[in-house]
Design a protein around this motif. Sequence first.
Motif, PDB file in Angstrom:
ATOM      1  N   CYS A   1     -64.024 -48.927 -42.601  1.00  0.00           N
ATOM      2  CA  CYS A   1     -64.379 -49.897 -41.567  1.00  0.00           C
ATOM      3  C   CYS A   1     -65.272 -50.976 -42.197  1.00  0.00           C
ATOM      4  O   CYS A   1     -66.511 -50.861 -42.180  1.00  0.00           O
ATOM      5  CB  CYS A   1     -65.134 -49.210 -40.436  1.00  0.00           C
ATOM      6  SG  CYS A   1     -64.352 -47.694 -39.822  1.00  0.00           S
TER       7      CYS A   1
ATOM      8  N   ILE B   1     -63.109 -51.420 -50.661  1.00  0.00           N
ATOM      9  CA  ILE B   1     -61.814 -51.090 -50.073  1.00  0.00           C
ATOM     10  C   ILE B   1     -60.657 -51.576 -50.951  1.00  0.00           C
ATOM     11  O   ILE B   1     -59.653 -50.884 -51.103  1.00  0.00           O
ATOM     12  CB  ILE B   1     -61.702 -51.661 -48.635  1.00  0.00           C
ATOM     13  CG1 ILE B   1     -60.400 -51.188 -47.977  1.00  0.00           C
ATOM     14  CG2 ILE B   1     -61.828 -53.183 -48.610  1.00  0.00           C
ATOM     15  CD1 ILE B   1     -60.313 -51.518 -46.493  1.00  0.00           C
TER      16      ILE B   1
ATOM     17  N   LEU C   1     -57.398 -49.184 -42.658  1.00  0.00           N
ATOM     18  CA  LEU C   1     -58.325 -50.224 -42.198  1.00  0.00           C
ATOM     19  C   LEU C   1     -58.642 -50.001 -40.722  1.00  0.00           C
ATOM     20  O   LEU C   1     -57.729 -49.799 -39.918  1.00  0.00           O
ATOM     21  CB  LEU C   1     -57.704 -51.603 -42.402  1.00  0.00           C
ATOM     22  CG  LEU C   1     -58.530 -52.808 -41.938  1.00  0.00           C
ATOM     23  CD1 LEU C   1     -59.819 -52.927 -42.746  1.00  0.00           C
ATOM     24  CD2 LEU C   1     -57.702 -54.084 -42.047  1.00  0.00           C
TER      25      LEU C   1
ATOM     26  N   GLU D   1     -60.747 -57.931 -38.714  1.00  0.00           N
ATOM     27  CA  GLU D   1     -60.922 -57.186 -39.963  1.00  0.00           C
ATOM     28  C   GLU D   1     -59.881 -57.618 -40.994  1.00  0.00           C
ATOM     29  O   GLU D   1     -60.197 -57.829 -42.170  1.00  0.00           O
ATOM     30  CB  GLU D   1     -60.816 -55.675 -39.700  1.00  0.00           C
ATOM     31  CG  GLU D   1     -61.924 -55.094 -38.847  1.00  0.00           C
ATOM     32  CD  GLU D   1     -63.296 -55.184 -39.484  1.00  0.00           C
ATOM     33  OE1 GLU D   1     -63.421 -54.926 -40.696  1.00  0.00           O
ATOM     34  OE2 GLU D   1     -64.255 -55.517 -38.763  1.00  0.00           O
TER      35      GLU D   1
ATOM     36  N   LEU E   1     -60.573 -59.825 -44.661  1.00  0.00           N
ATOM     37  CA  LEU E   1     -60.118 -59.383 -45.980  1.00  0.00           C
ATOM     38  C   LEU E   1     -59.185 -60.405 -46.619  1.00  0.00           C
ATOM     39  O   LEU E   1     -59.206 -60.602 -47.835  1.00  0.00           O
ATOM     40  CB  LEU E   1     -59.444 -58.019 -45.863  1.00  0.00           C
ATOM     41  CG  LEU E   1     -60.419 -56.863 -45.601  1.00  0.00           C
ATOM     42  CD1 LEU E   1     -59.694 -55.628 -45.106  1.00  0.00           C
ATOM     43  CD2 LEU E   1     -61.225 -56.539 -46.860  1.00  0.00           C
TER      44      LEU E   1
ATOM     45  N   TRP F   1     -56.828 -60.666 -49.747  1.00  0.00           N
ATOM     46  CA  TRP F   1     -55.713 -59.802 -49.356  1.00  0.00           C
ATOM     47  C   TRP F   1     -54.486 -60.623 -48.974  1.00  0.00           C
ATOM     48  O   TRP F   1     -54.594 -61.743 -48.475  1.00  0.00           O
ATOM     49  CB  TRP F   1     -56.138 -58.900 -48.194  1.00  0.00           C
ATOM     50  CG  TRP F   1     -56.867 -57.664 -48.625  1.00  0.00           C
ATOM     51  CD1 TRP F   1     -57.695 -57.540 -49.703  1.00  0.00           C
ATOM     52  CD2 TRP F   1     -56.833 -56.399 -47.992  1.00  0.00           C
ATOM     53  NE1 TRP F   1     -58.177 -56.262 -49.781  1.00  0.00           N
ATOM     54  CE2 TRP F   1     -57.665 -55.532 -48.738  1.00  0.00           C
ATOM     55  CE3 TRP F   1     -56.196 -55.897 -46.875  1.00  0.00           C
ATOM     56  CZ2 TRP F   1     -57.868 -54.203 -48.391  1.00  0.00           C
ATOM     57  CZ3 TRP F   1     -56.387 -54.566 -46.508  1.00  0.00           C
ATOM     58  CH2 TRP F   1     -57.211 -53.730 -47.277  1.00  0.00           C
TER      59      TRP F   1
ATOM     60  N   VAL G   1     -51.937 -50.815 -45.710  1.00  0.00           N
ATOM     61  CA  VAL G   1     -52.929 -50.038 -44.959  1.00  0.00           C
ATOM     62  C   VAL G   1     -52.410 -49.651 -43.583  1.00  0.00           C
ATOM     63  O   VAL G   1     -52.808 -48.612 -43.030  1.00  0.00           O
ATOM     64  CB  VAL G   1     -54.279 -50.785 -44.851  1.00  0.00           C
ATOM     65  CG1 VAL G   1     -54.924 -50.932 -46.224  1.00  0.00           C
ATOM     66  CG2 VAL G   1     -54.143 -52.135 -44.157  1.00  0.00           C
TER      67      VAL G   1
END
Length: 364
Positions: free
Chosen positions: A263, A281, A293, A308, A312, A318, A326
């Motif tokens: 998290c 992560i 995630l 979230e 990322l 990402w 994920v």
Amino acid sequence: MTAAPTLDAGTVRRLPKAVLHDHLDGGLRPATLVELAEAAGHPLPHTDPAGLGAWYVEAASSGDLVRYIATFEHTLAVMQTREGLLRIAEEYVLDLAADGVVYAEVRYAPELHLRAGLTLAEVVETVQEGLAAGMARAAEAGTPVRVGTLLCAMRMTFLSREVAALTVAFRDAGVVGFDIAGAEDGFPPSDHLAAFDHLHRENMPVTIHAGEAFGVPSIWEAVQLCGAQRIGHGVRITDDIAGTKPGPLASWVRDHRIALEICPTSNVQTGAAASIAEHPITLLLDLGFRVTLNTDNRLVSGTSMTREMSLLVNEAGWTLDHLRTVTVNALKSAFIPFPERNALISDVVLPGYAAAGFSGAPTA
């Protein structure tokens, strides 16, 4: 990871999502909290929903897990009656559906909702009724979401055996697993071995909060003494990784596909990670861990799965490939039957990512 299209906020919001680590009492709508607190005569730091939401994020960003947990005083105050629990559970599901979530596991501790006279079983029955109402409304709106329940025992109290029995008793009514939660340091999971022994005898899945405020010993106990199939947070597994070489425990977790329920925003708030950009992560995903995630507490962290993912993308580089990995990881480790997991992956997630431009190969 292969190259992926540019990910704007609209694209991320439309992606199918799965979340395994999200607390019911940390995900209320600010407006609902204000309304229910006024009816209950419970004072709040702010009576304006926007101000209250901002207060939660500020109060929880102390870098201290104990203070983070203390912010739940206000949400728990309005979750003591059947009416309050029904409304909050139903809205919880509708908010997930609006965020593109297609599978979720919601967790809460029944023992924290007994102040107004409800029994443990009545709390679970009520929450399940509210979740079912939310799922029905979401399906009617064309945004179906499957929600399973994890019952938590508080690691500082002595009701874990009773909550474990309750978990088994409601396994055919939507409860899919068991967890222990609360302040981690000083309250090892091995204090609750009787509960875990009962759950294992009854073939009930287990996840354990570990490796957030305390390190490798907590994760080791969760996995090797208590038989956890997933680790709640688990970010401190990096204490057993030298550079890019996992140590014995980290290798065991990776090689046995024990999912890490990570998290990011919550970890930054509690001091378990320095920032989203520096959060481990990405390293853990690159090293082959089964990373998932999660949001942890949507009100307390002022977050959502869309947020979230977007953080990322924007701060850790990402791509769509990372997000798809994920999401599939979460469904592979969900506490629901294998055919249901497979169907969600093949019929919902993979087509959704293909429509967004995903071009990579399946992951392990």
